[in-house]
Design a protein around this motif. Structure first.
Motif, PDB file in Angstrom:
ATOM      1  N   LEU A 103       0.832  -1.205   0.000  1.00 11.44           N
ATOM      2  CA  LEU A 103       0.000   0.000   0.000  1.00 11.44           C
ATOM      3  C   LEU A 103       0.863   1.250   0.000  1.00 11.44           C
ATOM      4  O   LEU A 103       1.766   1.401   0.817  1.00 11.44           O
ATOM      5  CB  LEU A 103      -0.911   0.012   1.232  1.00 11.44           C
ATOM      6  CG  LEU A 103      -1.855   1.215   1.379  1.00 11.44           C
ATOM      7  CD1 LEU A 103      -2.883   1.233   0.253  1.00 11.44           C
ATOM      8  CD2 LEU A 103      -2.550   1.191   2.741  1.00 11.44           C
ATOM      9  N   VAL A 104       0.557   2.146  -0.931  1.00  4.97           N
ATOM     10  CA  VAL A 104       1.157   3.482  -0.959  1.00  4.97           C
ATOM     11  C   VAL A 104       0.180   4.439  -0.286  1.00  4.97           C
ATOM     12  O   VAL A 104      -1.023   4.384  -0.519  1.00  4.97           O
ATOM     13  CB  VAL A 104       1.411   3.942  -2.412  1.00  4.97           C
ATOM     14  CG1 VAL A 104       1.853   5.404  -2.444  1.00  4.97           C
ATOM     15  CG2 VAL A 104       2.459   3.057  -3.070  1.00  4.97           C
ATOM     16  N   MET A 105       0.682   5.331   0.563  1.00  5.03           N
ATOM     17  CA  MET A 105      -0.152   6.321   1.236  1.00  5.03           C
ATOM     18  C   MET A 105       0.300   7.717   0.847  1.00  5.03           C
ATOM     19  O   MET A 105       1.502   8.006   0.819  1.00  5.03           O
ATOM     20  CB  MET A 105      -0.066   6.141   2.757  1.00  5.03           C
ATOM     21  CG  MET A 105      -0.858   7.169   3.552  1.00  5.03           C
ATOM     22  SD  MET A 105      -2.649   7.068   3.262  1.00  5.03           S
ATOM     23  CE  MET A 105      -3.183   8.648   3.944  1.00  5.03           C
ATOM     24  N   THR A 106      -0.664   8.597   0.525  1.00 11.48           N
ATOM     25  CA  THR A 106      -0.331   9.963   0.169  1.00 11.48           C
ATOM     26  C   THR A 106      -1.401  10.918   0.668  1.00 11.48           C
ATOM     27  O   THR A 106      -2.510  10.499   1.018  1.00 11.48           O
ATOM     28  CB  THR A 106      -0.172  10.099  -1.366  1.00 11.48           C
ATOM     29  OG1 THR A 106       0.363  11.384  -1.682  1.00 11.48           O
ATOM     30  CG2 THR A 106      -1.505   9.937  -2.076  1.00 11.48           C
ATOM     31  N   VAL A 107      -1.066  12.187   0.717  1.00 13.67           N
ATOM     32  CA  VAL A 107      -2.010  13.238   1.100  1.00 13.67           C
ATOM     33  C   VAL A 107      -2.467  13.936  -0.172  1.00 13.67           C
ATOM     34  O   VAL A 107      -1.644  14.401  -0.966  1.00 13.67           O
ATOM     35  CB  VAL A 107      -1.354  14.258   2.058  1.00 13.67           C
ATOM     36  CG1 VAL A 107      -2.339  15.383   2.408  1.00 13.67           C
ATOM     37  CG2 VAL A 107      -0.871  13.563   3.320  1.00 13.67           C
ATOM     38  N   ALA A 108      -3.784  13.974  -0.394  1.00 18.83           N
ATOM     39  CA  ALA A 108      -4.305  14.557  -1.626  1.00 18.83           C
ATOM     40  C   ALA A 108      -5.714  15.074  -1.407  1.00 18.83           C
ATOM     41  O   ALA A 108      -6.456  14.562  -0.566  1.00 18.83           O
ATOM     42  CB  ALA A 108      -4.307  13.516  -2.751  1.00 18.83           C
TER      43      ALA A 108
END
Length: 300
Positions: free
Chosen positions: A209-214
């Motif tokens: 899993l990749v996690m990002t703020v968007a």
């Protein structure tokens, strides 16, 4: 210092105020809003609560009052003791079973049953312990989608909160590419901590899993990772309507979209926006007052 502003009114009045809040794009997001019934034996008597980390100003009171259209509600303001109210509200939650998923806080034991995925999700500053009707409905719908033979190779969870729905998708489709995002940066550490506690690997490879703020779909990593077989979005009706065109563009032909966070009374508007984006209804379920929608993009 934290404060709460309370309004008591009939259920339709509070529900209408919540809808107005979702449509208020200039809303001050430091004012956190929720609505609920006063008690189980008073289903038509509701309360709207607004939490602030400051004493409510005149402008704050005007903004809350404006949610009630032609009526002028009585605002009750009170200073609160220094408590993490989100965590406190989730303490002591009983485990739930939704589809193939068993979700509990760490103070409850895990289950070891064939075909059941167990997740320990602690109370935190992010939404999505599984106990809300929308999250539980998504878990049930994901189980149904898998049972219908859906194959997912690339998925995105928009507005992930605790990461639970992304974890669930990876459990059902363990070889998928997966990315989760949230507008709130606090969710990054929450998701990473929950992933570690539940054996979910963080990373960019399949099964990780990749996690990002968007904000919605507007992020270079989200764009680069697409198009997607499956997009999950358990947010609010207003943003779902606004994001429908972006969801449509980010899906492969024949791709799938799982939507939640909308009241049943808001379903028509969300479905209309999805139709304009080339999405049709594949299935729906209602959990309490909330609709969970499985939409599918037209094929080539």
């Amino acid at each position: 210092m934290s404060w709460k502003v309370t309004v008591f009114a009939a259920r339709p009045v509070i529900e209408a105020a919540l809808v107005a809040h979702e449509d208020a794009w200039d809303w001050d997001h430091e004012i956190v809003l929720s609505g609920r019934e006063v008690a189980e034996d008073q289903p038509e008597d509701w309360v709207l609560e607004a939490w602030l980390d400051r004493k409510p100003s005149k402008a704050d009171n005007v903004a809350i009052t404006a949610l009630f259209a032609d009526t002028k509600p009585k605002l009750i303001a009170e200073e609160l003791p220094e408590t993490d109210w989100l965590v406190a509200s989730q303490e002591g939650l009983e485990p739930i079973r939704a589809g193939r998923f068993h979700v509990h806080t760490p103070d409850h034991p895990a289950v070891d049953e064939p075909g059941v995925f167990d997740f320990a999700i602690p109370a935190s500053q992010a939404f999505g312990t599984g106990h809300h009707a929308t999250t539980a409905g998504c878990l049930a719908m994901l189980t149904h989608m898998k049972a219908q033979g859906l194959v997912v190779r690339n998925c995105a969870d928009i507005g992930t909160g605790t990461g639970l729905l992304a974890f669930a998708a990876l459990s059902l489709w363990p070889r998928t590419l997966a990315i989760a995002s949230d507008i709130d940066a606090v969710c990054v550490n929450v998701v990473e901590d929950n992933a570690g506690a539940n054996g979910v690997s963080m990373g960019a490879r399949r099964g990780e899993l990749v996690m990002t703020v968007a904000d919605g779909m507007a992020h270079p990593v989200l764009e680069a990772r697409g198009p997607y077989d499956l997009i999950l979005a358990n947010i609010l009706a207003g943003p779902l309507v606004h994001l429908a065109p972006d969801f449509g563009k980010a899906l492969v032909p024949g791709g799938h979209l799982l939507l939640a966070g909308l009241l049943e009374t808001q379903e028509a508007a969300v479905r209309a926006a999805c139709r304009k984006a080339g999405l049709r209804l594949a299935a729906r379920m209602v959990n309490g007052d909330w609709s969970i929608l499985w939409m599918r993009k037209r094929g080539r």
